[in-house]
Design a protein around this motif. Structure first.
Motif, short mmCIF file in Angstrom:
data_model
loop_
_atom_site.label_atom_id
_atom_site.label_comp_id
_atom_site.label_asym_id
_atom_site.label_seq_id
_atom_site.Cartn_x
_atom_site.Cartn_y
_atom_site.Cartn_z
N THR A 84 49.82 29.07 38.44
CA THR A 84 48.88 29.26 39.55
C THR A 84 49.02 30.68 40.06
O THR A 84 50.12 31.13 40.37
CB THR A 84 49.14 28.27 40.69
N THR A 86 47.51 33.38 42.97
CA THR A 86 46.76 33.51 44.22
C THR A 86 46.49 34.98 44.49
O THR A 86 47.26 35.85 44.10
CB THR A 86 47.54 32.92 45.41
N TRP A 87 45.35 35.26 45.17
CA TRP A 87 45.02 36.62 45.57
C TRP A 87 44.18 36.56 46.83
O TRP A 87 43.81 35.48 47.29
CB TRP A 87 44.33 37.38 44.43
N GLY A 90 46.07 34.73 49.65
CA GLY A 90 46.23 33.31 49.42
C GLY A 90 44.98 32.49 49.65
O GLY A 90 45.03 31.26 49.60
N THR A 91 43.84 33.12 49.87
CA THR A 91 42.60 32.36 50.10
C THR A 91 41.98 31.90 48.79
O THR A 91 41.18 30.98 48.79
CB THR A 91 41.58 33.21 50.88
N LYS A 92 42.32 32.56 47.69
CA LYS A 92 41.79 32.17 46.39
C LYS A 92 42.94 31.90 45.44
O LYS A 92 43.95 32.59 45.47
CB LYS A 92 40.89 33.26 45.82
N ALA A 93 42.76 30.89 44.58
CA ALA A 93 43.81 30.54 43.62
C ALA A 93 43.18 30.06 42.33
O ALA A 93 42.05 29.56 42.31
CB ALA A 93 44.72 29.46 44.19
N THR A 95 44.48 28.12 38.55
CA THR A 95 45.53 27.52 37.74
C THR A 95 45.04 27.47 36.30
O THR A 95 43.99 26.90 36.01
CB THR A 95 45.89 26.11 38.24
#
Length: 159
Positions: A84, A86-87, A90-93, A95
């Motif tokens: 996973t 995130t960028w 942390g609002t978008k992830a 996997t």
């Protein structure tokens, strides 16, 4: 970058054919390198790489001192389990499986000493000093990350 290295190897090989007969004290080497990931690199790349080649030449003076240079290429590949990423704080992830590729090019000046005796074995030591160029590609799903860097390197040899 890879195509320029291959072209350079080809020109050196063609030029080497004439030099071998003209220089009795010059030794040319073409080697297949097997690389083992160690330290922090061993965490990202667990498998031994069979993808490596090295080309170099040394000149041996009457005092048994050797001077030369080498160029080498090696590659590592790794396919990991689902990861996973995130960028944007942390609002978008995402996997997906992560694919990692690492390409390393070394350009070394080499100096050393070879003990001359009348046997078939010649003990020697060498020290290579030069630069390493490294390219790293990471792909997670449709996201791709790229990083490249130049580093200083030393390589001792004993044989």
């Amino acid at each position: 970058m890879k195509k320029y290295i291959i072209i350079l190897f080809a020109f050196l090989f063609v030029g080497m054919i004439n030099e071998v007969t003209a220089q009795e004290n010059t030794t040319w080497e073409l080697e297949w390198n097997i690389s083992f990931p160690m330290g922090a690199m061993g965490d990202a790349y667990q498998e031994t790489s069979l993808r490596g080649i090295e080309f170099g030449g040394t000149y041996r003076f009457e005092t048994n001192v050797t001077v030369g240079g080498t160029m080498s290429y090696s590659a590592f590949f790794n396919k990991s389990e689902f990861t996973t990423v995130t960028w944007e704080n942390g609002t978008k992830a995402l996997t997906a499986r992560a694919l990692r590729d690492l390409y390393s090019y070394a350009f070394m000046a080499v100096g050393g000493y070879a003990y001359a005796n009348n046997s078939d074995l010649t003990p020697f030591f060498k020290l290579g000093i030069g630069a390493y160029y490294t390219e790293q590609y990471s792909t997670v799903g449709l996201l791709a990350f790229y990083d490249d860097d130049w580093d200083f390197g030393m390589r001792p040899e004993l044989g």
